[in-house]
Design an enzyme around this catalytic site. Structure first.
Site, PDB file in Angstrom:
ATOM      1  N   GLY A 286       0.814  -1.220   0.000  1.00 52.00           N
ATOM      2  CA  GLY A 286       0.000   0.000   0.000  1.00 52.00           C
ATOM      3  C   GLY A 286       0.843   1.264   0.000  1.00 52.00           C
TER       4      GLY A 286
ATOM      5  N   GLN B 154      -6.006 -12.861  -0.338  1.00 51.04           N
ATOM      6  CA  GLN B 154      -5.375 -11.546  -0.136  1.00 51.04           C
ATOM      7  C   GLN B 154      -4.860 -11.352   1.286  1.00 51.04           C
ATOM      8  OE1 GLN B 154      -8.706 -11.970  -0.467  1.00 51.04           O
ATOM      9  NE2 GLN B 154      -9.589 -11.051   1.364  1.00 51.04           N
TER      10      GLN B 154
ATOM     11  N   SER C 194       1.995  -5.688  -3.267  1.00 52.95           N
ATOM     12  CA  SER C 194       0.642  -6.019  -2.786  1.00 52.95           C
ATOM     13  C   SER C 194       0.286  -7.488  -3.050  1.00 52.95           C
ATOM     14  CB  SER C 194      -0.371  -5.134  -3.491  1.00 52.95           C
ATOM     15  OG  SER C 194      -0.531  -5.597  -4.821  1.00 52.95           O
ATOM     16  N   CYS C 195      -0.876  -7.874  -2.554  1.00 54.28           N
ATOM     17  CA  CYS C 195      -1.335  -9.260  -2.720  1.00 54.28           C
ATOM     18  C   CYS C 195      -1.458  -9.648  -4.188  1.00 54.28           C
ATOM     19  CB  CYS C 195      -2.665  -9.450  -2.004  1.00 54.28           C
ATOM     20  SG  CYS C 195      -3.845  -8.110  -2.265  1.00 54.28           S
TER      21      CYS C 195
ATOM     22  N   HIS D 221      -9.163 -12.937  -4.345  1.00 54.67           N
ATOM     23  CA  HIS D 221      -9.142 -12.352  -5.682  1.00 54.67           C
ATOM     24  C   HIS D 221      -9.078 -13.508  -6.694  1.00 54.67           C
ATOM     25  CE1 HIS D 221      -7.934  -8.555  -3.818  1.00 54.67           C
ATOM     26  NE2 HIS D 221      -6.773  -9.039  -3.433  1.00 54.67           N
TER      27      HIS D 221
HETATM   28  P1  NAD Z   1      -5.545  -3.031   8.393  1.00 54.61           P
HETATM   29  O1  NAD Z   1      -6.357  -1.776   8.436  1.00 54.61           O
HETATM   30  O2  NAD Z   1      -6.234  -4.339   8.554  1.00 54.61           O
HETATM   31  O3  NAD Z   1      -4.403  -2.974   9.497  1.00 54.61           O
HETATM   32  C1  NAD Z   1      -3.657  -1.832   9.758  1.00 54.61           C
HETATM   33  C2  NAD Z   1      -3.371  -1.786  11.252  1.00 54.61           C
HETATM   34  O4  NAD Z   1      -2.560  -0.649  11.539  1.00 54.61           O
HETATM   35  C3  NAD Z   1      -4.642  -1.641  12.107  1.00 54.61           C
HETATM   36  O5  NAD Z   1      -4.536  -2.527  13.220  1.00 54.61           O
HETATM   37  C4  NAD Z   1      -4.594  -0.202  12.594  1.00 54.61           C
HETATM   38  O6  NAD Z   1      -5.186  -0.045  13.874  1.00 54.61           O
HETATM   39  C5  NAD Z   1      -3.084   0.024  12.676  1.00 54.61           C
HETATM   40  N1  NAD Z   1      -2.703   1.431  12.602  1.00 54.61           N
HETATM   41  C6  NAD Z   1      -3.362   2.459  12.001  1.00 54.61           C
HETATM   42  N2  NAD Z   1      -2.658   3.596  12.147  1.00 54.61           N
HETATM   43  C7  NAD Z   1      -1.527   3.275  12.845  1.00 54.61           C
HETATM   44  C8  NAD Z   1      -0.415   4.022  13.304  1.00 54.61           C
HETATM   45  N3  NAD Z   1      -0.324   5.332  13.079  1.00 54.61           N
HETATM   46  N4  NAD Z   1       0.549   3.359  13.989  1.00 54.61           N
HETATM   47  C9  NAD Z   1       0.482   2.027  14.216  1.00 54.61           C
HETATM   48  N5  NAD Z   1      -0.558   1.277  13.810  1.00 54.61           N
HETATM   49  C10 NAD Z   1      -1.544   1.895  13.127  1.00 54.61           C
HETATM   50  O7  NAD Z   1      -4.728  -2.957   7.030  1.00 54.61           O
HETATM   51  P2  NAD Z   1      -4.112  -4.158   6.198  1.00 54.61           P
HETATM   52  O8  NAD Z   1      -5.163  -4.668   5.271  1.00 54.61           O
HETATM   53  O9  NAD Z   1      -3.431  -5.124   7.100  1.00 54.61           O
HETATM   54  O10 NAD Z   1      -3.071  -3.376   5.287  1.00 54.61           O
HETATM   55  C11 NAD Z   1      -1.766  -3.049   5.755  1.00 54.61           C
HETATM   56  C12 NAD Z   1      -0.841  -2.903   4.567  1.00 54.61           C
HETATM   57  O11 NAD Z   1      -0.766  -4.153   3.883  1.00 54.61           O
HETATM   58  C13 NAD Z   1      -1.282  -1.871   3.522  1.00 54.61           C
HETATM   59  O12 NAD Z   1      -0.141  -1.311   2.921  1.00 54.61           O
HETATM   60  C14 NAD Z   1      -2.018  -2.727   2.503  1.00 54.61           C
HETATM   61  O13 NAD Z   1      -2.070  -2.145   1.214  1.00 54.61           O
HETATM   62  C15 NAD Z   1      -1.162  -3.976   2.517  1.00 54.61           C
HETATM   63  N6  NAD Z   1      -1.830  -5.190   2.062  1.00 54.61           N
HETATM   64  C16 NAD Z   1      -3.104  -5.480   2.415  1.00 54.61           C
HETATM   65  C17 NAD Z   1      -3.700  -6.627   1.937  1.00 54.61           C
HETATM   66  C18 NAD Z   1      -5.124  -6.978   2.257  1.00 54.61           C
HETATM   67  O14 NAD Z   1      -5.766  -7.608   1.437  1.00 54.61           O
HETATM   68  N7  NAD Z   1      -5.673  -6.606   3.398  1.00 54.61           N
HETATM   69  C19 NAD Z   1      -2.973  -7.509   1.148  1.00 54.61           C
HETATM   70  C20 NAD Z   1      -1.636  -7.237   0.856  1.00 54.61           C
HETATM   71  C21 NAD Z   1      -1.079  -6.052   1.303  1.00 54.61           C
END
Ligand code: NAD
Length: 340
Positions: free
Chosen positions: A109, A300, A138-139, A219
């Site tokens: 992201g 994902q 990403s995924c 996906h």
């Molecule tokens: P998410 O919202 O599930 O998790 C993010 C976490 O970070 C939450 O627990 C939130 O409370 C915490 N957070 C928010 N602000 C914060 C801060 N300032 N300091 C510390 N923690 C904080 O998000 P996610 O889906 O796990 O995505 C995280 C990353 O992984 C992104 O870059 C996303 O693009 C990438 N990603 C996501 C997926 C998916 O499908 N969910 C897949 C691959 C990559």
């Protein structure tokens, strides 16, 4: 033992945290949370140290969550930080990682320029060795790159055309949609995934199109790959059957959808029904001259977990690509062959 800190304990972060705890050469020193929600309670129940922003210590105390220190304390103690905070937040944290001289792994992201290199274990592990900042793509891009680099071992990949059907939201995301629509993501071509693949395979001719569908499970990618030479369907099947991080499903096993793939993962007792492997529908594999067609499903929530573990080893130069991938696969029970 390498001391790893995990910043951002959400969908990706909690899974990477679990995976770190299973590595023979790593120790999870703690996770960072900003709000005392159910995920923080789960981490506490699992005995994981929880670090929070200084100004939030009181609210965590009041919620009954024991805090080990502030986020800076956690970063100071670590050899490396895995940043799994929401899109764009990781870039803001980079300053802090730099301030304390710590290596960091970012997620897809973030913009590619947050890191020294964008990463895919099966494509460019060597390029990432010793790099202070690595971005695990990403995924969708992880699945595309794994698949392309695996086919490339069979015959040089000359061109990729891919259609990506994206899940609308993760299962826990109650506020996202769509509910009753298919939404081009975006209508303009190519989608950002092609550019993201090019952040690793710089010269590849690739065009991607994407659409968001109202599902939360996985996906699905529909791929058309042009190779340098002619290959048979059997060549392609054997190539994937013999490569870890891919699983095939057969029509005769009656696994014909993402829902049934997830059901099998649940029946097999996989933790959180995670499937970090790319799951290929064997019947979709079709060859015509030097063209290959196939469809596969991408979980994902878990596909990037093994790549995050490999990225830690690459960044700290702990192991060769072959060794790291082997340790990661063994510790996380990641296989090859047929899903069922
Ligand atoms: P998410 O919202 O599930 O998790 C993010 C976490 O970070 C939450 O627990 C939130 O409370 C915490 N957070 C928010 N602000 C914060 C801060 N300032 N300091 C510390 N923690 C904080 O998000 P996610 O889906 O796990 O995505 C995280 C990353 O992984 C992104 O870059 C996303 O693009 C990438 N990603 C996501 C997926 C998916 O499908 N969910 C897949 C691959 C990559």
């Amino acid at each position: 033992m390498i001391k790893v800190a995990l910043n951002g304990y959400g969908t990706i972060g909690k899974r990477v945290a679990n995976a770190i705890m299973l590595q023979p050469d790593m120790k999870l020193i703690g996770i960072a949370k900003t709000s005392p929600n159910y995920e923080a309670f789960v981490a506490q129940k699992m005995g994981i140290n929880i670090y929070v922003p200084q100004e939030s210590i009181k609210s965590f105390d009041e919620a009954g969550i024991k805090v080990a220190g502030n986020i800076e304390d956690m970063i100071k103690e670590a050899n490396i930080v895995v940043d799994a905070t929401p899109n764009g937040v990781g870039a803001q944290y980079k300053e802090l990682y730099q301030k304390f001289g710590k290596n960091a792994i970012f997620q897809g992201g973030e913009k590619a320029n947050v890191a020294d290199v964008s990463f895919s274990s099966l494509c460019n592990y060597n390029e990432a060795i010793g790099k202070k900042y690595i971005r695990v793509v990403s995924c969708n891009t992880t699945a595309l790159l794994r698949t392309i680099c695996t086919l490339n071992k069979l015959s040089k990949v000359e061109k990729v055309r891919a259609t990506i059907v994206r899940r609308a939201a993760d299962p826990k995301e109650v506020k996202k949609g769509p509910i009753n629509a298919l939404v081009p993501d975006p209508a303009s071509v190519p989608s950002h995934h092609a550019k993201d693949v090019n952040s690793v395979l710089k010269d590849l001719d690739i065009i991607t199109m994407a659409v968001i569908a109202p599902t939360t499970y996985m996906h699905m990618h529909l791929l058309n790959v042009t190779l340098k030479s002619q290959v048979s369907k059997e060549d392609v099947i054997n190539q994937f059957l013999n490569t870890n991080r891919f699983l095939l499903v057969r029509g005769k096993s009656k696994v014909n959808s993402t829902a049934e793939i997830i059901e099998v993962a649940r029946d097999l007792g996989r933790i959180r029904n995670d499937i970090p492997e790319v799951v290929i529908f064997e019947d979709s594999i079709y060859t015509m001259g030097n063209e290959v067609f196939l469809m596969y499903a991408v979980h994902q929530e878990s596909i990037v977990v093994p790549e995050n573990i490999d990225a830690i080893r690459a960044s700290l130069n702990l192991a060769s690509a072959e060794d790291s991938i082997k340790i990661t696969n063994t510790s996380l029970n990641i296989g090859k062959g047929y899903l069922i």
